[in-house]
Write a protein that holds these residues in place. Structure first.
Motif, PDB file in Angstrom:
ATOM      1  N   ARG A  65      -5.490   6.700   6.159  1.00 29.53           N
ATOM      2  CA  ARG A  65      -6.202   6.361   4.931  1.00 29.53           C
ATOM      3  C   ARG A  65      -5.863   4.935   4.493  1.00 29.53           C
ATOM      4  O   ARG A  65      -6.733   4.185   4.064  1.00 29.53           O
ATOM      5  CB  ARG A  65      -5.849   7.358   3.833  1.00 29.53           C
ATOM      6  CG  ARG A  65      -6.716   7.223   2.582  1.00 29.53           C
ATOM      7  CD  ARG A  65      -6.271   8.184   1.507  1.00 29.53           C
ATOM      8  NE  ARG A  65      -4.969   7.821   0.980  1.00 29.53           N
ATOM      9  CZ  ARG A  65      -4.773   6.880   0.062  1.00 29.53           C
ATOM     10  NH1 ARG A  65      -5.799   6.195  -0.419  1.00 29.53           N
ATOM     11  NH2 ARG A  65      -3.557   6.614  -0.363  1.00 29.53           N
TER      12      ARG A  65
ATOM     13  N   LEU B  12      -8.462   1.470   4.566  1.00 29.88           N
ATOM     14  CA  LEU B  12      -8.835   0.883   3.286  1.00 29.88           C
ATOM     15  C   LEU B  12      -9.105  -0.601   3.493  1.00 29.88           C
ATOM     16  O   LEU B  12      -8.207  -1.363   3.857  1.00 29.88           O
ATOM     17  CB  LEU B  12      -7.721   1.094   2.264  1.00 29.88           C
ATOM     18  CG  LEU B  12      -7.981   0.551   0.854  1.00 29.88           C
ATOM     19  CD1 LEU B  12      -9.177   1.242   0.209  1.00 29.88           C
ATOM     20  CD2 LEU B  12      -6.732   0.715  -0.007  1.00 29.88           C
TER      21      LEU B  12
ATOM     22  N   HIS C 158     -13.222   2.898   1.667  1.00 29.10           N
ATOM     23  CA  HIS C 158     -12.569   3.703   2.694  1.00 29.10           C
ATOM     24  C   HIS C 158     -13.496   3.755   3.910  1.00 29.10           C
ATOM     25  O   HIS C 158     -14.635   4.237   3.811  1.00 29.10           O
ATOM     26  CB  HIS C 158     -12.291   5.116   2.179  1.00 29.10           C
ATOM     27  CG  HIS C 158     -11.283   5.165   1.070  1.00 29.10           C
ATOM     28  ND1 HIS C 158      -9.953   4.879   1.263  1.00 29.10           N
ATOM     29  CD2 HIS C 158     -11.415   5.469  -0.250  1.00 29.10           C
ATOM     30  CE1 HIS C 158      -9.297   5.002   0.123  1.00 29.10           C
ATOM     31  NE2 HIS C 158     -10.162   5.358  -0.813  1.00 29.10           N
TER      32      HIS C 158
ATOM     33  N   ALA D 159     -13.285   2.952  -2.908  1.00 34.99           N
ATOM     34  CA  ALA D 159     -11.922   3.292  -3.326  1.00 34.99           C
ATOM     35  C   ALA D 159     -11.873   3.697  -4.788  1.00 34.99           C
ATOM     36  O   ALA D 159     -10.979   4.446  -5.190  1.00 34.99           O
ATOM     37  CB  ALA D 159     -10.992   2.106  -3.082  1.00 34.99           C
TER      38      ALA D 159
ATOM     39  N   GLN E 205       0.856  -1.174   0.000  1.00 34.83           N
ATOM     40  CA  GLN E 205       0.000   0.000   0.000  1.00 34.83           C
ATOM     41  C   GLN E 205       0.895   1.228   0.000  1.00 34.83           C
ATOM     42  O   GLN E 205       1.802   1.348   0.833  1.00 34.83           O
ATOM     43  CB  GLN E 205      -0.925   0.004   1.215  1.00 34.83           C
ATOM     44  CG  GLN E 205      -2.032  -1.045   1.145  1.00 34.83           C
ATOM     45  CD  GLN E 205      -2.927  -0.979   2.368  1.00 34.83           C
ATOM     46  OE1 GLN E 205      -2.776  -1.736   3.303  1.00 34.83           O
ATOM     47  NE2 GLN E 205      -3.868  -0.045   2.347  1.00 34.83           N
TER      48      GLN E 205
ATOM     49  N   ASP F  91      -8.628  -2.122  -4.747  1.00 33.29           N
ATOM     50  CA  ASP F  91      -8.550  -0.695  -4.435  1.00 33.29           C
ATOM     51  C   ASP F  91      -8.100   0.120  -5.637  1.00 33.29           C
ATOM     52  O   ASP F  91      -8.020   1.344  -5.561  1.00 33.29           O
ATOM     53  CB  ASP F  91      -7.578  -0.462  -3.276  1.00 33.29           C
ATOM     54  CG  ASP F  91      -6.197  -1.049  -3.552  1.00 33.29           C
ATOM     55  OD1 ASP F  91      -6.132  -2.119  -4.170  1.00 33.29           O
ATOM     56  OD2 ASP F  91      -5.196  -0.437  -3.143  1.00 33.29           O
TER      57      ASP F  91
END
Length: 529
Positions: free
Chosen positions: A335, A339, A251, A375, A97, A217
């Motif tokens: 953030r 997720l 999110h 997302a 990520q 995502d």
């Protein structure tokens, strides 16, 4: 009845009411993944590892399986802002990520790579999201525990598949969710999801799998590739009607600002140096009454990774007060932490819909709790291929609508080309009917294969289906239109069947199908007055 050989009074009891079909539970989810611990109070600490265990609340989960993992991030400066600062996505490895942001003319990259302690373990957050969306009693299978970076095991696809197999002896679960699967490499994730479908549709045939899309995502135009096509190609053709998939990830609001601390940034010394650069401490004189406390706070931060005893929450508050860069790092980290793949929330929504309206109601056009936004924003045109592709593997969309929140905008199984099992509620309703009748008729094994038994079974099943129809679970204006139950010689059995000890029952049901497309036709008419 006993033979009456001695004069006296004999009491004979006769059954006044026939047997009934008891409806099975429809929304008991089973979660498989890694946890902080797996123990019952007073035991040696490993009593619940690889053992399906029922819980009813988040409090019970934390009592038996512990809390969340501590995430770990790395902050770097990107030397060339014009180049793509994100690392290439390697589908053969765990998916990282990455967040890229600018602050005071410099470009930073915050990375949370999967495969290390706290990076891929999603079980705790998934359970929170499940209960937040209406989840109830469920089962948890811990396949291992996580700890620090040195001792924590990597997420292993084989362990997750073995954890699914542990559910073979459990009768209650009706939903299967593996939140940690998306933290595996793409191929391993597909293997776990294929095992979920095999378990639900091939081995048990009485439960339903909720799947996440690996890389969900990202948009379908992502340079790393189309995550939907990759998901469909890797999944295979077997038992698709026993599972559903949802896209994109969402999110959430699971983690709040108080859940992030500066020591979660792995390179705290570099973090302190970058904050010092942003504050221009090198250009400020020694003894500056404002700069000296800042220098001391950053020196303490730099030592935090080496000496955990130096960590203090008040230092985190000091960083927020003096550094807008640190506030931005915290926001980007939250953030990433928030997720989430949607499978756990969907299991909670299945439970809520089943309790409020019945398993025959489609789990769609409902808002997701604790979700800020999808997302990836999906338009109606973009959903067309998700809903009805040529391969038939339908993916349900999660979309945001103005004034309505984030809604689940689809209720199809992965077997989108099947008119029998295209809809989630049809498959799950049939699972409920089959299991309920199966368990009820088990009492008649070894009973005489005669008209009396046939009549009893027919009446018992018909009475149960009448109740389902009265609650709105079946179509039809009358019970005769909603279902039929046939059993007997010349109807469902031959004389050879009777000789072989085979009793056959045929049940026809008219299940409720969702109205996915509503067309309203308007036209003008002549003025009448």
């Amino acid at each position: 009845m006993a033979l009456m050989k001695t004069p006296g009074v004999y009491v004979v009891e006769k059954t006044a009411f026939p047997n009934t079909v008891v409806e099975v539970a429809t929304a008991v989810a089973a979660f498989i993944g890694y946890t902080e611990k797996a123990e019952k109070a007073g035991n040696d600490g490993q009593a619940l590892v690889r053992k399906p265990w029922p819980i009813a609340s988040m409090t019970e989960f934390e009592q038996y399986f512990g809390g969340p993992p501590q995430p770990c991030f790395t902050l770097k400066v990107v030397d060339d802002p014009t180049a793509d600062p994100s690392p290439a996505i390697d589908m053969r490895g765990p998916r990282p990520q990455v967040s890229t942001f600018e602050h005071q003319g410099r470009t930073y990259r915050l990375t949370r790579a999967a495969g290390k302690a706290g990076h891929g373990y999603r079980m705790h957050a998934a359970m929170r999201h499940f209960f937040q969306n209406g989840g109830g009693p469920c089962y948890v299978v811990s396949v291992g525990v996580y700890g620090d970076a040195a001792s924590a095991p990597e997420i292993d696809g084989r362990s997750l598949i073995d954890g699914i197999a542990l559910l073979l002896k459990e009768q209650e679960p009706t939903l299967v969710v593996v939140p940690d699967a998306v933290s595996l490499p793409s191929a391993d994730c597909a293997a776990v999801q294929a095992a979920m479908l095999m378990h639900c549709g091939g081995e048990m045939r009485n439960r339903f799998a909720i799947l996440d899309v690996w890389g969900g995502d990202c948009s379908r135009q992502d340079p790393a590739g189309d995550c939907i096509d990759s998901f469909r190609n890797a999944l295979g053709p077997n038992f698709l009607d026993f599972g559903a998939a949802y896209y994109p990830w969402v999110h959430t609001t699971l983690m709040q600002t108080s859940d992030f601390r500066y020591w979660m940034v792995e390179n705290t010394a570099e973090l302190a140096a970058l904050i010092g650069d942003a504050l221009q401490l090198d250009t400020r004189p020694v003894g500056d009454p404002q700069a000296e406390p800042q220098r001391q706070a950053l020196a303490d931060v730099a030592k935090a990774q080496v000496d955990p005893g130096t960590r203090r929450i008040e230092r985190d508050e000091s960083l927020l007060a003096m550094s807008t860069l640190y506030a931005r790092v915290r926001d980007e980290a939250l953030r990433q932490m928030n997720l989430m793949p949607p499978s756990a929330a969907m299991a909670g929504l299945y439970t809520a819909v089943d309790h409020a309206r019945g398993v025959w109601a489609a789990p769609a056009n409902i808002a997701m709790a604790g979700v800020l936004a999808p997302a990836v924003a999906i338009s109606g045109a973009e959903q067309e291929d998700l809903r009805a592709p040529l391969s038939g593997k339908s993916i349900n969309a999660i979309r945001s609508f103005t004034g309505e929140g984030v809604l689940v905008w689809g209720a199809r199984t992965l077997d989108g080309n099947s008119l029998d099992w295209r809809d989630v509620n049809l498959r799950r309703t049939m699972i409920m009917l089959e299991e309920s009748c199966k368990l009820a008729t088990k009492a008649f094994v070894f009973e005489p294969n005669t008209v009396a038994t046939w009549t009893t079974l027919q009446a018992m099943i018909a009475r149960y289906l009448t109740g389902v129809w009265q609650h709105g679970g079946l179509m039809g204006a009358t019970p005769e239109d909603a279902f039929s139950v046939q059993v007997g010689l010349g109807q469902t059995m031959t004389p050879d069947d009777v000789l072989e000890g085979v009793l056959r029952i045929t049940v026809l049901v008219a299940l409720r199908r969702p109205a996915e497309f509503i067309e309203i036709t308007f036209q003008q008419q002549m003025q009448k007055s």
